[in-house]
Design a protein around this motif. Structure first.
Motif, mmCIF file in Angstrom:
data_model
loop_
_atom_site.group_PDB
_atom_site.id
_atom_site.type_symbol
_atom_site.label_atom_id
_atom_site.label_comp_id
_atom_site.label_asym_id
_atom_site.label_seq_id
_atom_site.Cartn_x
_atom_site.Cartn_y
_atom_site.Cartn_z
ATOM 1 N N HIS A 177 0.853 -1.190 0.000
ATOM 2 C CA HIS A 177 0.000 0.000 0.000
ATOM 3 C C HIS A 177 0.892 1.245 0.000
ATOM 4 C CE1 HIS A 177 -3.679 -2.308 0.799
ATOM 5 N NE2 HIS A 177 -2.947 -3.031 1.629
ATOM 6 N N GLY A 178 1.061 1.831 -1.197
ATOM 7 C CA GLY A 178 1.794 3.090 -1.296
ATOM 8 C C GLY A 178 0.814 4.246 -1.462
ATOM 9 N N HIS A 187 7.004 13.130 -6.296
ATOM 10 C CA HIS A 187 7.279 13.419 -4.895
ATOM 11 C C HIS A 187 6.013 13.352 -4.037
ATOM 12 C CE1 HIS A 187 5.925 17.153 -6.672
ATOM 13 N NE2 HIS A 187 5.738 17.681 -5.463
ATOM 14 N N LEU A 188 4.843 13.372 -4.686
ATOM 15 C CA LEU A 188 3.589 13.305 -3.945
ATOM 16 C C LEU A 188 3.096 11.854 -3.769
ATOM 17 C CD1 LEU A 188 1.637 16.287 -5.560
ATOM 18 C CD2 LEU A 188 2.984 16.261 -3.443
ATOM 19 N N GLY A 189 3.779 10.913 -4.399
ATOM 20 C CA GLY A 189 3.341 9.520 -4.322
ATOM 21 C C GLY A 189 4.356 8.606 -3.654
ATOM 22 N N LYS A 190 3.954 7.400 -3.484
ATOM 23 C CA LYS A 190 4.843 6.342 -2.997
ATOM 24 C C LYS A 190 4.670 5.180 -3.967
ATOM 25 C CE LYS A 190 4.383 7.743 1.842
ATOM 26 N NZ LYS A 190 3.883 7.357 3.197
ATOM 27 N N ASN A 191 5.628 5.041 -4.863
ATOM 28 C CA ASN A 191 5.517 4.123 -5.988
ATOM 29 C C ASN A 191 5.589 2.666 -5.520
ATOM 30 O OD1 ASN A 191 5.857 2.631 -8.383
ATOM 31 N ND2 ASN A 191 6.852 4.361 -9.394
ATOM 32 N N GLY A 233 -0.053 3.121 -6.722
ATOM 33 C CA GLY A 233 0.039 3.135 -5.269
ATOM 34 C C GLY A 233 -0.216 1.782 -4.636
ATOM 35 N N LYS A 234 -0.516 0.799 -5.449
ATOM 36 C CA LYS A 234 -0.844 -0.518 -4.902
ATOM 37 C C LYS A 234 -0.226 -1.613 -5.763
ATOM 38 C CE LYS A 234 -4.859 -3.360 -3.560
ATOM 39 N NZ LYS A 234 -6.342 -3.413 -3.528
ATOM 40 N N GLU A 264 9.034 -1.215 4.758
ATOM 41 C CA GLU A 264 7.933 -0.357 5.221
ATOM 42 C C GLU A 264 8.463 0.927 5.845
ATOM 43 O OE1 GLU A 264 4.144 -3.034 6.560
ATOM 44 O OE2 GLU A 264 5.919 -3.188 7.835
ATOM 45 N N HIS A 265 9.474 0.797 6.683
ATOM 46 C CA HIS A 265 10.037 1.968 7.370
ATOM 47 C C HIS A 265 10.700 2.918 6.377
ATOM 48 C CE1 HIS A 265 11.855 4.271 10.630
ATOM 49 N NE2 HIS A 265 13.017 4.183 9.985
ATOM 50 N N LYS A 266 11.415 2.383 5.407
ATOM 51 C CA LYS A 266 12.120 3.214 4.435
ATOM 52 C C LYS A 266 11.153 4.079 3.632
ATOM 53 C CE LYS A 266 15.131 2.887 0.360
ATOM 54 N NZ LYS A 266 15.933 1.956 -0.493
ATOM 55 N N TYR A 267 10.026 3.538 3.237
ATOM 56 C CA TYR A 267 9.097 4.250 2.360
ATOM 57 C C TYR A 267 7.889 4.820 3.108
ATOM 58 C CZ TYR A 267 11.575 2.407 -1.700
ATOM 59 O OH TYR A 267 12.537 2.118 -2.652
ATOM 60 N N HIS A 268 7.827 4.574 4.411
ATOM 61 C CA HIS A 268 6.653 4.975 5.185
ATOM 62 C C HIS A 268 5.388 4.430 4.520
ATOM 63 C CE1 HIS A 268 9.126 7.589 7.680
ATOM 64 N NE2 HIS A 268 9.649 8.092 6.568
ATOM 65 N N ALA A 269 5.466 3.190 4.115
ATOM 66 C CA ALA A 269 4.363 2.499 3.446
ATOM 67 C C ALA A 269 3.936 1.300 4.294
ATOM 68 C CB ALA A 269 4.791 2.047 2.056
#
Length: 379
Positions: A177-178, A187-191, A233-234, A264-269
């Motif tokens: 889940h990004g 920069h607004l997303g988490k790929n 994002g998913k 998870e910690h690296k991407y805050h995902a």
């Protein structure tokens, strides 16, 4: 060695079971057929209201020596049609179990003790043995024997092994889940693809004792749609993790958990995952193996005794010893010209070898009771 043809009665049983496969947890007709056959023998099968499968006892009291067969079929595509299909040989396993049950009932009833034969559902799902454990069916069993037909790559026709060292396996599915975003504003997303890439790289850093064969790999990854300018994002993924020992798979699983937490910690995902299949590695009893080895030699001669088979494949039979360590167990590997391989939709094998399997399983049970009685007499 001369191969004994399958008796007409056992051939009839095999033909019926082969022609009427049922997928895991839906073995209703199979359960009914086996129960009816056992009742016709004058025995009382024990069935359940909440699950398929059954078991039956000959004799009473201790010791308790068990035989176990699986009864489900695979659900797979055969000639373009999805259907239940006995491409793992469970039709043959049931035939051998019923043949051994009849031989033991008519000729070899124990004076003291119990023979318990288990007809277990849902082996292909990896959950049938656990269900039987929860029912308490194996709590009093001292020795437990199983059987599995083996491909020609492992055993030649007529060569039989007193132990199968299956590996452990974890089949894992998950969702990343990004955050979805416009391709112009990364920069607004988490790929989710980038997150998944780091996960894939992380899998390659898992290392355990090199003396324990182990593998872990992504087997599926899906992210994004038709629009090339949308950052997905998913993503969904699957992981296949295997190790030859239970200790090895526990260590690899612990490292996988650490890697997922780090990504998870690296991407805050967030990465959600679950274990869809959990198969235990074999814990073979040397004592049980020796009784089966003796039975193989008595049946087909020492020249047809093969060494134990080590295979990365899985079998939920081994949950019995994992959950109830007091059980001494092993599985017969039956060399029966099985081609082209297990789980192939058009798999075939030499059914005449089932007669040898019946004899080996019967002798194994007898050898076990004889050894127990000798030990009691000596004491």
């Amino acid at each position: 060695m001369t191969t004994q043809p399958l008796s007409s009665e056992l051939q009839h049983i095999f033909n019926y079971l082969h022609a009427n496969p049922e997928k895991s947890w839906h073995e209703f007709g199979t359960t009914q057929y086996i129960a009816s056959y056992i009742k016709a023998m004058g025995l009382e099968p024990i069935t359940f209201n909440d699950l398929t499968g059954l078991y039956v006892d000959i004799g009473s009291g201790s010791p308790v020596v068990g035989l176990r067969t699986d009864i489900d079929a695979l659900w797979q595509e055969v000639d373009g049609v999805l259907q239940a299909n006995h491409s793992c040989g469970h039709d043959g396993h049931m035939t051998m179990a019923l043949g051994a049950l009849k031989a033991l009932q008519t000729k070899h009833q124990p004076e003291h003790g119990t023979i318990r034969v288990l007809f277990q559902p849902a082996e292909e799902k990896g959950t049938g043995a656990l269900a039987f454990v929860e029912k308490g069916i194996v709590d009093t069993i001292d020795y437990l024997y199983g059987v599995h037909v083996r491909p020609v790559q492992e055993l030649k026709n007529g060569q039989h092994s007193p132990a199968l060292y299956h590996g452990a396996a974890r089949l894992i599915t998950g969702v990343i889940h990004g955050v979805e975003a416009h391709g112009a504003r990364p920069h607004l997303g988490k790929n989710a693809i980038e997150i998944g890439t780091d996960l894939a790289i992380g899998l390659r850093t898992i290392h355990i004792d090199p003396m324990i064969p182990t593998s872990i790999k992504l087997t599926s990854f899906h992210a994004g749609g038709d629009a090339a300018n949308v950052i997905p994002g998913k993503a969904t993924f699957s992981i296949d993790l295997r190790s030859q020992t239970n200790e090895g798979i526990d260590e690899a699983m612990a490292q996988l958990k650490t890697i997922i937490e780090g990504v998870e910690h690296k991407y805050h995902a967030t990465i959600h995952y679950q274990i869809d299949a959990n198969i235990a590695a074999a814990e073979v009893s040397e004592e049980a193996k020796s009784f089966m080895q003796q039975a193989i030699i008595e049946t087909v001669g020492a020249e047809n005794l093969a060494p134990p088979v080590v295979t990365p494949g899985g079998e939920d039979f081994h949950f019995y010893t994992l959950k109830r360590p007091q059980i001494k167990a092993t599985m017969l590997g039956l060399g029966c010209d099985l081609q082209p391989g297990l789980h192939h939709p058009n798999m075939t094998f030499n059914t005449n070898q089932l007669q040898q399997g019946v004899e080996i399983l019967t002798r194994t049970v007898l050898n076990t009771f004889a050894a127990i009685q000798k030990e009691v007499f000596v004491k």
